[in-house]
Design a protein around this motif. Structure first.
Motif, PDB file in Angstrom:
ATOM      1  N   TRP A 251       0.758  -1.370   0.114  1.00 55.65           N
ATOM      2  CA  TRP A 251       0.230  -0.326   0.351  1.00 55.65           C
ATOM      3  C   TRP A 251       0.970   1.296   0.094  1.00 55.65           C
ATOM      4  N   ASP A 252       0.430   2.199  -0.759  1.00 54.56           N
ATOM      5  CA  ASP A 252       0.940   3.742  -0.442  1.00 54.56           C
ATOM      6  C   ASP A 252       0.902   4.916   0.304  1.00 54.56           C
ATOM      7  N   PRO A 253       1.909   5.621   0.590  1.00 56.98           N
ATOM      8  CA  PRO A 253       1.312   6.812   1.767  1.00 56.98           C
ATOM      9  C   PRO A 253       0.346   7.547   1.600  1.00 56.98           C
ATOM     10  N   TRP A 254      -0.287   7.735   0.829  1.00 62.05           N
ATOM     11  CA  TRP A 254      -1.712   8.188   0.651  1.00 62.05           C
ATOM     12  C   TRP A 254      -2.999   7.364   1.007  1.00 62.05           C
ATOM     13  N   GLU A 255      -2.811   6.181   0.595  1.00 64.44           N
ATOM     14  CA  GLU A 255      -3.581   5.339   1.810  1.00 64.44           C
ATOM     15  C   GLU A 255      -3.325   4.878   2.795  1.00 64.44           C
ATOM     16  N   TRP A 256      -2.447   4.199   3.259  1.00 61.38           N
ATOM     17  CA  TRP A 256      -1.827   4.853   4.627  1.00 61.38           C
ATOM     18  C   TRP A 256      -2.950   6.141   5.345  1.00 61.38           C
ATOM     19  N   ALA A 257      -2.551   7.029   4.956  1.00 62.79           N
ATOM     20  CA  ALA A 257      -3.406   7.905   5.126  1.00 62.79           C
ATOM     21  C   ALA A 257      -4.965   8.052   5.605  1.00 62.79           C
ATOM     22  N   LEU A 258      -5.093   7.879   4.500  1.00 58.08           N
ATOM     23  CA  LEU A 258      -6.754   7.839   4.362  1.00 58.08           C
ATOM     24  C   LEU A 258      -7.023   6.386   5.812  1.00 58.08           C
ATOM     25  N   MET A 259      -6.213   5.294   5.456  1.00 52.80           N
ATOM     26  CA  MET A 259      -7.010   4.403   6.397  1.00 52.80           C
ATOM     27  C   MET A 259      -6.576   4.836   7.997  1.00 52.80           C
ATOM     28  N   GLN A 260      -5.393   6.049   7.962  1.00 59.32           N
ATOM     29  CA  GLN A 260      -5.487   6.706   9.501  1.00 59.32           C
ATOM     30  C   GLN A 260      -6.528   7.684   9.803  1.00 59.32           C
ATOM     31  N   GLY A 261      -7.336   8.157   8.794  1.00 57.92           N
ATOM     32  CA  GLY A 261      -8.359   9.004   9.060  1.00 57.92           C
ATOM     33  C   GLY A 261      -9.214   8.776  10.002  1.00 57.92           C
ATOM     34  N   SER A 262      -9.440  10.174  10.617  1.00 55.37           N
ATOM     35  CA  SER A 262     -10.005  10.442  12.144  1.00 55.37           C
ATOM     36  C   SER A 262     -10.906   9.809  11.813  1.00 55.37           C
ATOM     37  N   HIS A 263     -12.447   8.970  10.699  1.00 56.14           N
ATOM     38  CA  HIS A 263     -13.707   8.484  10.769  1.00 56.14           C
ATOM     39  C   HIS A 263     -13.220   7.036  11.048  1.00 56.14           C
ATOM     40  N   CYS A 264     -12.075   6.598  10.252  1.00 54.99           N
ATOM     41  CA  CYS A 264     -11.870   5.066   9.499  1.00 54.99           C
ATOM     42  C   CYS A 264     -11.780   4.340  11.229  1.00 54.99           C
ATOM     43  N   ARG A 265     -12.622   3.654  11.140  1.00 51.07           N
ATOM     44  CA  ARG A 265     -13.130   2.277  12.101  1.00 51.07           C
ATOM     45  C   ARG A 265     -12.278   1.523  11.909  1.00 51.07           C
ATOM     46  N   LEU A 266     -12.105   0.545  10.625  1.00 48.65           N
ATOM     47  CA  LEU A 266     -11.248  -0.568  10.590  1.00 48.65           C
ATOM     48  C   LEU A 266     -10.705  -0.442   9.570  1.00 48.65           C
ATOM     49  N   VAL A 267      -9.849  -1.600   9.066  1.00 48.11           N
ATOM     50  CA  VAL A 267      -9.187  -1.678   7.836  1.00 48.11           C
ATOM     51  C   VAL A 267      -9.380  -2.949   8.414  1.00 48.11           C
ATOM     52  N   ILE A 268      -9.416  -4.013   7.210  1.00 46.32           N
ATOM     53  CA  ILE A 268      -9.045  -5.378   7.191  1.00 46.32           C
ATOM     54  C   ILE A 268      -8.539  -5.578   5.997  1.00 46.32           C
ATOM     55  N   CYS A 269      -7.498  -6.413   6.096  1.00 43.88           N
ATOM     56  CA  CYS A 269      -6.302  -7.346   4.771  1.00 43.88           C
ATOM     57  C   CYS A 269      -6.786  -7.977   4.545  1.00 43.88           C
ATOM     58  N   ARG A 270      -6.203  -8.898   3.665  1.00 45.67           N
ATOM     59  CA  ARG A 270      -6.570  -9.924   2.999  1.00 45.67           C
ATOM     60  C   ARG A 270      -5.768 -11.413   4.075  1.00 45.67           C
ATOM     61  N   ASP A 271      -4.607 -10.299   3.995  1.00 44.77           N
ATOM     62  CA  ASP A 271      -3.488 -11.968   5.138  1.00 44.77           C
ATOM     63  C   ASP A 271      -2.519 -10.955   5.790  1.00 44.77           C
ATOM     64  N   ARG A 272      -1.848 -11.543   7.118  1.00 49.47           N
ATOM     65  CA  ARG A 272      -1.493 -11.054   8.062  1.00 49.47           C
ATOM     66  C   ARG A 272      -0.335 -10.396   7.679  1.00 49.47           C
ATOM     67  N   LEU A 273       0.449 -10.893   6.820  1.00 48.37           N
ATOM     68  CA  LEU A 273       1.526 -10.545   6.591  1.00 48.37           C
ATOM     69  C   LEU A 273       1.425  -9.168   5.569  1.00 48.37           C
ATOM     70  N   THR A 274       0.521  -8.149   4.760  1.00 44.28           N
ATOM     71  CA  THR A 274       0.350  -7.124   4.878  1.00 44.28           C
ATOM     72  C   THR A 274      -0.084  -6.389   6.363  1.00 44.28           C
ATOM     73  N   ALA A 275      -1.373  -7.170   6.349  1.00 44.47           N
ATOM     74  CA  ALA A 275      -1.607  -6.332   7.780  1.00 44.47           C
ATOM     75  C   ALA A 275       0.027  -6.001   8.658  1.00 44.47           C
ATOM     76  N   ARG A 276       0.404  -6.978   9.064  1.00 46.45           N
ATOM     77  CA  ARG A 276       1.774  -6.575   9.915  1.00 46.45           C
ATOM     78  C   ARG A 276       2.144  -5.454   9.045  1.00 46.45           C
ATOM     79  N   GLY A 277       2.435  -5.185   7.893  1.00 46.17           N
ATOM     80  CA  GLY A 277       3.396  -3.969   7.482  1.00 46.17           C
ATOM     81  C   GLY A 277       2.399  -3.130   7.315  1.00 46.17           C
ATOM     82  N   LEU A 278       1.347  -2.869   7.507  1.00 41.64           N
ATOM     83  CA  LEU A 278      -0.303  -1.623   7.931  1.00 41.64           C
ATOM     84  C   LEU A 278       0.357  -0.971   9.229  1.00 41.64           C
ATOM     85  N   ARG A 279       0.457  -1.921   9.966  1.00 41.19           N
ATOM     86  CA  ARG A 279       1.057  -2.180  11.433  1.00 41.19           C
ATOM     87  C   ARG A 279       2.201  -0.628  11.519  1.00 41.19           C
TER      88      ARG A 279
END
Length: 404
Positions: free
Chosen positions: A156-184
């Motif tokens: 995922w790209d920096p502008w996508e991280w920003a949208l996932m960190q938005g103040s109204h974002c309550r939940l982000v689900i990824c397709r696998d644990r490897l990708t979720a770990r990278g986003l965290r």
């Protein structure tokens, strides 16, 4: 403002299917929840199987099938077909819905995520297409894309991280644990409760009429006219054999008239449907016995020994069941060489890209004659896609994090 309303944004056939899988258990968990859907690409036909779901916004079938980002020509065709006007009308529908309050669930990639963020209401995001497996492990490499993703340690790209960190974002689900770990690592509270794509399959015994045949699942894709072109290329690549049963599990495309026009010039003639196969029609021709089953993918996929694929989501699902596949890239707009190679890397080589029809025929004979190799590729596919149960787990995560 009321919160017992949920709007689902999805941008493609595979995304519609994933959203539908999650909405089924969510309706059981939250029976009073009023759910609406806004398919951003195509007609959203997957949602028609759900009761109690309303649809908003306009529908437009794009010439590119929603893959205008893969070529300038595809984008030009989509613009000519009315892409901008349709997107504006969809945005207006979203705004009108949002003014009444509720929650939004975006399923797909940047487009639904950005629209959910801009709506001003609380939202959740299910990121379906991107996985860190595509750059951190083979086969092969994709320079300079691999280097770019490795530098930021995420698909995922920096502008996508920003949208996932938005103040109204309550939940982000990824397709696998490897990708979720990278986003965290980038401050996104991402979860990986499981892959909904692996739910819904119907285990059943292979009918006696097919047990003596080598079972090949044909996956030409879901979009016309590309699906017709892909199916013709797959059939022409098959070596002559009377020992193959070709399981064509598809939706409404290719339609019956297109199939007749395609099959007869290739030497296929209608024949009797084998007992117990639950097929809609049958042909016999140079490549073997071909069975057509509309809506039979969930039943037939577990029967297959090998897949011959020009599809996206269906190929991933088949490989996730432990059945390897061979892919044959075409002219697109979806299933071109770049898409096929990215898919192969995502699945750890459990789907092998063939550069020509001859290569597909050779690979097919190799895999059919090497059960140990098929089993090893199957194990890789199962690991990459994960076990069943992701739909319920994702619905429970939505219930806990997005709906309160």
């Amino acid at each position: 403002m009321p919160t017992n309303r949920l709007l689902v944004l999805s941008n493609g056939h595979g995304e519609d299917l994933i959203a539908r899988r999650i909405l089924e258990p969510l309706q059981r968990l939250e029976p009073s929840l009023a759910i609406a859907v806004l398919p951003l690409v195509g007609q959203g036909s997957s949602y028609r199987e759900l009761d109690g779901i309303s649809a908003i916004g306009p529908r437009l079938t794009l010439p590119s099938g929603g893959f205008s980002n893969q070529s300038a020509g595809g984008l030009a065709q989509d613009l000519k077909a009315g892409l901008l006007g349709n997107t504006w009308k969809q945005w207006q529908s979203l705004q009108q819905w949002s003014h009444q309050g509720g929650r939004i669930l975006a399923v797909g990639d940047l487009l639904p995520l950005a629209m959910a963020w801009a709506s001003g209401v609380p939202y959740g995001f299910i990121g379906t297409p991107k996985s860190d497996y595509t750059w951190c492990s083979g086969p092969g490499s994709a320079w300079p894309a691999d280097a770019y993703h490795r530098c930021k340690a995420s698909e995922w790209d920096p502008w996508e991280w920003a949208l996932m960190q938005g103040s109204h974002c309550r939940l982000v689900i990824c397709r696998d644990r490897l990708t979720a770990r990278g986003l965290r690592r980038h401050g996104v509270r991402a979860l990986a409760p499981g892959n909904p794509m692996m739910d819904g399959f119907l285990p059943s015994s292979i009918p006696a009429s097919l047990t003596g045949l080598r079972r090949l699942l044909l996956l030409p894709g879901s979009r016309a006219p590309e699906a017709r072109r892909n199916l013709r290329r797959l059939l022409k690549a098959l070596p002559p054999s009377s020992e193959h049963v070709l399981l064509l599990a598809c939706g409404q495309q290719p339609d019956d008239a297109s199939l007749r026009a395609l099959m007869e010039p290739l030497g296929y003639q209608t024949t009797e449907v084998p007992t117990g196969s639950d097929a809609d029609a049958a042909w016999r021709g140079p490549g073997g016995l071909l069975l057509l089953g509309r809506g039979r993918f969930e039943t037939w996929a577990p029967w297959a020994e090998l897949g011959l694929a020009c599809a996206g989501t269906a190929t991933e699902q088949l490989v996730g069941l432990g059945c390897p596949a061979l892919s044959l890239p075409g002219q697109g707009p979806q299933f071109k060489r770049g898409f096929a190679e990215r898919q192969s890397r995502l699945l750890g080589g459990a789907v092998r890209v063939c550069q020509s029809p001859d290569a597909l025929a050779t690979g097919m004979q190799l895999l059919l004659n090497e059960p140990q190799l098929r089993e090893e590729l199957g194990r890789i596919g199962r690991r990459r896609m994960g076990p069943a149960g992701g739909s319920l787990a994702s619905a429970q995560a939505i219930q806990r994090h997005l709906l309160p």
